[in-house]
Structures are given as C-alpha cells and as structure tokens.
Design an enzyme around this catalytic site. Structure first.
Site, PDB file in Angstrom:
ATOM      1  N   ASP A   1      10.718   5.957  -0.002  1.00 29.36           N
ATOM      2  CA  ASP A   1      10.506   4.561   0.453  1.00 29.36           C
ATOM      3  C   ASP A   1      11.216   4.221   1.762  1.00 29.36           C
ATOM      4  OD1 ASP A   1       8.934   4.084  -1.785  1.00 29.36           O
ATOM      5  OD2 ASP A   1      10.604   3.312  -2.976  1.00 29.36           O
TER       6      ASP A   1
ATOM      7  N   GLU B   1      -1.122  -6.903  -3.171  1.00 26.09           N
ATOM      8  CA  GLU B   1      -1.415  -5.465  -3.036  1.00 26.09           C
ATOM      9  C   GLU B   1      -2.907  -5.158  -2.892  1.00 26.09           C
ATOM     10  OE1 GLU B   1       0.866  -2.596  -5.326  1.00 26.09           O
ATOM     11  OE2 GLU B   1       2.040  -4.226  -6.153  1.00 26.09           O
TER      12      GLU B   1
ATOM     13  N   LEU C   1       3.830   7.793  -9.008  1.00 25.37           N
ATOM     14  CA  LEU C   1       5.249   7.672  -9.341  1.00 25.37           C
ATOM     15  C   LEU C   1       6.055   8.960  -9.173  1.00 25.37           C
ATOM     16  CD1 LEU C   1       4.941   5.162 -12.306  1.00 25.37           C
ATOM     17  CD2 LEU C   1       5.074   4.727  -9.849  1.00 25.37           C
TER      18      LEU C   1
ATOM     19  N   GLY D   1      -4.526   2.352 -11.717  1.00 24.76           N
ATOM     20  CA  GLY D   1      -5.351   2.579 -10.526  1.00 24.76           C
ATOM     21  C   GLY D   1      -6.085   1.350 -10.020  1.00 24.76           C
TER      22      GLY D   1
ATOM     23  N   ASN E   1      -5.098  -0.472  -7.583  1.00 20.93           N
ATOM     24  CA  ASN E   1      -5.073  -0.394  -6.114  1.00 20.93           C
ATOM     25  C   ASN E   1      -6.147   0.562  -5.593  1.00 20.93           C
ATOM     26  OD1 ASN E   1      -3.087  -2.123  -4.864  1.00 20.93           O
ATOM     27  ND2 ASN E   1      -1.548  -1.009  -6.047  1.00 20.93           N
TER      28      ASN E   1
ATOM     29  N   ASN F   1       2.220   4.892   1.450  1.00 17.08           N
ATOM     30  CA  ASN F   1       2.589   4.456   0.098  1.00 17.08           C
ATOM     31  C   ASN F   1       2.590   2.936   0.037  1.00 17.08           C
ATOM     32  OD1 ASN F   1       3.664   4.622  -2.580  1.00 17.08           O
ATOM     33  ND2 ASN F   1       5.701   4.185  -1.770  1.00 17.08           N
TER      34      ASN F   1
ATOM     35  N   HIS G   1       4.473  -0.135  -2.048  1.00 16.37           N
ATOM     36  CA  HIS G   1       5.620  -0.365  -2.925  1.00 16.37           C
ATOM     37  C   HIS G   1       5.714  -1.863  -3.212  1.00 16.37           C
ATOM     38  CE1 HIS G   1       9.442   0.475  -4.792  1.00 16.37           C
ATOM     39  NE2 HIS G   1       9.903  -0.628  -4.218  1.00 16.37           N
TER      40      HIS G   1
HETATM   41  C1  GAR Z   1       1.599  -1.078  -7.997  1.00 16.46           C
HETATM   42  O1  GAR Z   1       2.255  -2.282  -8.177  1.00 16.46           O
HETATM   43  C2  GAR Z   1       2.321  -0.264  -6.945  1.00 16.46           C
HETATM   44  O2  GAR Z   1       2.853  -1.011  -5.908  1.00 16.46           O
HETATM   45  C3  GAR Z   1       3.408   0.375  -7.774  1.00 16.46           C
HETATM   46  O3  GAR Z   1       2.755   0.751  -8.948  1.00 16.46           O
HETATM   47  C4  GAR Z   1       1.716  -0.190  -9.231  1.00 16.46           C
HETATM   48  C5  GAR Z   1       0.441   0.582  -9.484  1.00 16.46           C
HETATM   49  O4  GAR Z   1      -0.602  -0.238  -9.908  1.00 16.46           O
HETATM   50  N1  GAR Z   1       4.023   1.488  -7.086  1.00 16.46           N
HETATM   51  C6  GAR Z   1       5.303   1.819  -7.190  1.00 16.46           C
HETATM   52  O5  GAR Z   1       6.094   1.252  -7.901  1.00 16.46           O
HETATM   53  C7  GAR Z   1       5.709   3.006  -6.312  1.00 16.46           C
HETATM   54  N2  GAR Z   1       7.126   3.107  -6.175  1.00 16.46           N
HETATM   55  P1  GAR Z   1      -2.079   0.350 -10.006  1.00 16.46           P
HETATM   56  O6  GAR Z   1      -2.019   1.688 -10.722  1.00 16.46           O
HETATM   57  O7  GAR Z   1      -2.859  -0.659 -10.809  1.00 16.46           O
HETATM   58  O8  GAR Z   1      -2.623   0.490  -8.621  1.00 16.46           O
END
Ligand code: GAR
Length: 429
Positions: free
Chosen positions: A150, A180, A90, A12, A14, A107, A109
């Site tokens: 996506d 991100e 996910l 989490g 992001n 979303n 990605h």
């Molecule tokens: C991030 O890199 C995000 O882009 C990716 O999961 C990570 C989550 O990080 N998402 C995907 O791969 C979706 N297909 P976080 O939990 O630290 O935010």
C-alpha cells in the site's frame, strides 16, 4: 486496447463494477481478459465465468508463495497482460511479481492512504481501525503497487464522512458502494489511456509530421536490445543521403556526391561500438563520445564539449544514445538543444529497461520555420516484435514525403550477436 487481469479474493463487486463500466462504454481503453483468485471458492470467479472471461483459481491454501507467484506470472505472460488490477485481492505480492510489472499493477484500498493501510489492514480491519481512531473522514485510494504494501504512488482518492453510529460494516458498505465502484473503473480507464498513449509506436511517430532525426533505444518483448536511428529530411541537400553499414558501424553517405555543399552536418557515423558500449547519434558527436569512452570517460562528459548544431536559424538539436550491452541493455539518451539562446543539456538515464519498452527522442517538435526543437522527455514507446518487424513499424509510420533512411540494430544480450536492418528511401525514389 490494454489487456487487463483482475485479481480478486472475495465477492468481486469491484470486478463487477469494471465489467459494468465496459458495458456502459465508460471503460473503453482497457479490457478484462483474465480473472485470477487466490481462493478456490471466490464468487469473483463466477462473475467472470458468466461473462465468458477466463477465470482461474490459484488456491493459496494449496500452493506455497513461490509456486503461487510462479503460476500467476505464467498466466499473466500467457494472456499477454498489460495491466494487473487488484480488486479486493488480499495476498500481498512479493517483489518477484511486482518487479516484472513495474507501474503495471493497480490496487484499490478502502481507506485514505497513508492511514489504515499496509500489512494486516484489509477488509473489515481497515474500518475497525478507522472507527477506533475516531476519524471523521474515510474513503478509498487507488494506487500503483510497489514492493512495500500500500505504499506505491497514489493515482486517485475520494473521501466521505464517517457518520455517528457507523459500524465497520456500514462504513465498509458505504465506501464500497459510493466510492469504490466508481473510482476503480474511472481510474483504470484513465490509466489505460495513459498506457495506450505511451505504448503505441505509431502514435508516437505520427505525433509530428516532421520529427527530423530520431533515436529509439529499448528492449523488445523478447528482451533483445533494440536501437533505431532514423532520418527524415525536408531539404534536397539533407535528403541526399542513405545509411550504409560496415559490420557494426553505420554511417550516412551521400547518394550523389556532387550535390554535397557542406558535409559537416550530414555525413557522420550514426552508430558504432566501443567495447560493447553502443553509441548512436545524429552527428559527429558520436566521434566525440567514442573517443571519450576510449579514454575511460562517459557520454555526459563528452557532450560537455559539444553544443547544438550551428545551422541557424534552426540550430538543430544534437541527440545521442549510449547503450550498455553487458549491462542488460541499460541506456542513456541525451539532447543538446537551444533554449533562450543557450545550450540546454539534458540526459535521461534508463538503468532498468523493461522488456517490450523503449524511448524515442527526435530533433524537432514538428514542422516550422525555424524548426522548433524537441521539448520535454523522450517518449515511452512499445517495442514489440523482431528487429525487422520494428524497422517496418518505424518506417511505415514516418511520412513518405520526408523519410530518408532507417537503421535498426537488434542485439541478443545473452550471446552478444546482432543483426542490422537498413531501409533507405533512395531505392523507392
Ligand atoms: C474492497 O473494499 C477493497 O477495497 C478491499 O476489499 C474489498 C473487496 O470488495 N481491499 C482491501 O482491503 C485490500 N487491502 P469486492 O470483492 O466486493 O470488490
């Protein structure tokens, strides 16, 4: 303020970036009011709890997809969520959820879509695939979620160079930390601004002091069809009117018959029904549309025989709406407007209306001499509350000096019953 739910499966960071962006005043048009995880133990939940934000685990290990999605939808409704942000979430959401929130799910990605995305590409796997392919650039993409994984419209994208010796971990970390954490809050803020603009009935109506005549069609948040017709006017001749209703038919009527010089452009049927097709308009083109409907023809064809009004030098646009009540309140809006001396005919179909949303079209683009015609597409507006409440919202946001009359029809689409709410300025004068 846009109410945001963040869905996260993992650490989490992001989500944290969005919460921090709220603290620094970078994210101001949206507020995270709910965090949901598909894993019972996701650290993302703790980040929310530390802020006092409701955090709910809907554990995918214990819930089948249908139950998981039903529970998620219940939460989104209960928290009156306007926008869902998938931040490292996910689980791929099915059409059942996506269709309830069209253009309302974002979303992030960790690749440059359309590379290394879709089913099976998540977390580490994305970067493994990018390195295996030998790409020299990678990055992150923020996009709207559609029914295909996506594949929805891209809102923002940023790239970085892949370095010699990068591993999936080092590449993932650099993309996450340098792209991100900035790109997601920035894009969410920007998108919330867009949503807020199109959401606010007040903003839409107050955008011009003098909108002329206006039509709003849509569904309120309970899913009832809402059709509104309002009259604002500048001249005494045009102000000498009110709206009257006789069952489902709404007409304009002169307040003082003696003052009417020419009734042709000011006295007409503003709203009526032909076999559950509701017609609303700012002139006698409603007669044309209704007679074409009776012959089994459509609104577009009917309006081919009409043009803008002959009231030189303004050449007022003719605006019309047609609502298919048995068809879930689907509607069309039309405008016949003068452009470079010709009549431009624009038809805007809204075949899948959304609860709580409508579209506004009006005759003029503000005050002026001559009056400029409405330009562009109808404005998307929020329709929250009952027909009576929406009537109040519209009336209160029309300039007191110009507002003349308003009619709002609320139709219960499942049983076909309706109510009309009329407000006439005449009483106040
Ligand atoms: C991030 O890199 C995000 O882009 C990716 O999961 C990570 C989550 O990080 N998402 C995907 O791969 C979706 N297909 P976080 O939990 O630290 O935010």
């Amino acid at each position: 303020m846009i109410r945001v739910a963040v869905l996260a499966s993992g650490s989490g960071t992001n989500l944290q970036a969005m919460l921090d962006a709220a603290d620094t005043g970078m994210l101001i048009h949206g507020s995270v009011v709910l965090v949901v995880s598909d894993k019972g133990e996701a650290p993302a939940l703790n980040r929310a709890k530390l802020r006092g934000i409701p955090a709910v685990a809907l554990d995918k290990k214990q819930l089948k997809t249908a139950r998981f999605e039903a529970a998620l939808l219940d939460l989104l409704v209960a928290y009156q969520i306007d926008l869902v942000v998938l931040a490292g979430f996910l689980t791929i959401l099915s059409g059942t959820v996506v269709r309830q929130y069209p253009e309302r799910i974002i979303n992030i990605h960790p690749s440059l879509i359309p590379s290394f995305c879709g089913k099976g590409y998540y977390g580490r796997r994305v970067h493994e695939a990018a390195l295996a392919r030998g790409v020299k650039l990678s990055g992150a993409t923020v996009h709207l979620v559609s029914e295909e994984a996506d594949a929805g419209p891209i809102l923002a994208q940023r790239s970085l160079e892949v370095l010699d010796g990068d591993t999936p971990e080092s590449l993932a970390k650099r993309i996450l930390e340098t792209i991100e954490w900035k790109l997601l809050p920035e894009t969410v803020e920007h998108y919330c601004q867009i949503l807020e603009q199109r959401m606010d009935l007040k903003t839409a109506l107050q955008a011009q002091r003098y909108p002329g005549r206006g039509i709003i069609c849509g569904l309120n948040d309970e899913g009832k069809s809402i059709v509104a017709y309002f009259i604002t006017a500048r001249s005494e001749h045009s102000k000498n009117r009110r709206l009257v209703a006789d069952s489902g038919t709404v007409r304009t009527k002169a307040i003082d018959e003696h003052l009417v010089k020419d009734p042709s452009l000011i006295i007409y049927r503003a709203m009526d029904i032909y076999e559950k097709q509701l017609v609303v308009s700012n002139g006698d083109q409603s007669d044309t549309i209704l007679s074409y409907l009776a012959e089994g023809k459509g609104m577009e064809e009917a309006l081919e025989s009409r043009t803008y009004e002959p009231d030189a030098p303004n050449y007022t646009s003719r605006i019309s709406g047609l609502v298919d009540l048995p068809g879930g309140g689907a509607y069309h809006l039309s405008i016949l407007r003068r452009k470079k001396g010709e009549c431009e005919r624009a038809l805007f179909p809204y075949s899948q209306p959304r609860k709580g949303e409508g579209h506004l079209i009006h005759t003029y683009n503000g005050d002026g001499d001559p009056l400029p015609p409405f330009t562009g597409k109808p404005k998307q507006v929020v329709l929250k509350g009952s027909g009576a409440e929406i009537a109040k919202q519209i009336w209160e946001n029309l300039d007191e000096a110009y507002r003349v009359a308003l009619c709002v029809r609320e139709t219960n689409l499942s049983v076909g019953s309706f109510e009309l709410f009329l407000i006439n300025a005449e009483k106040g004068r």
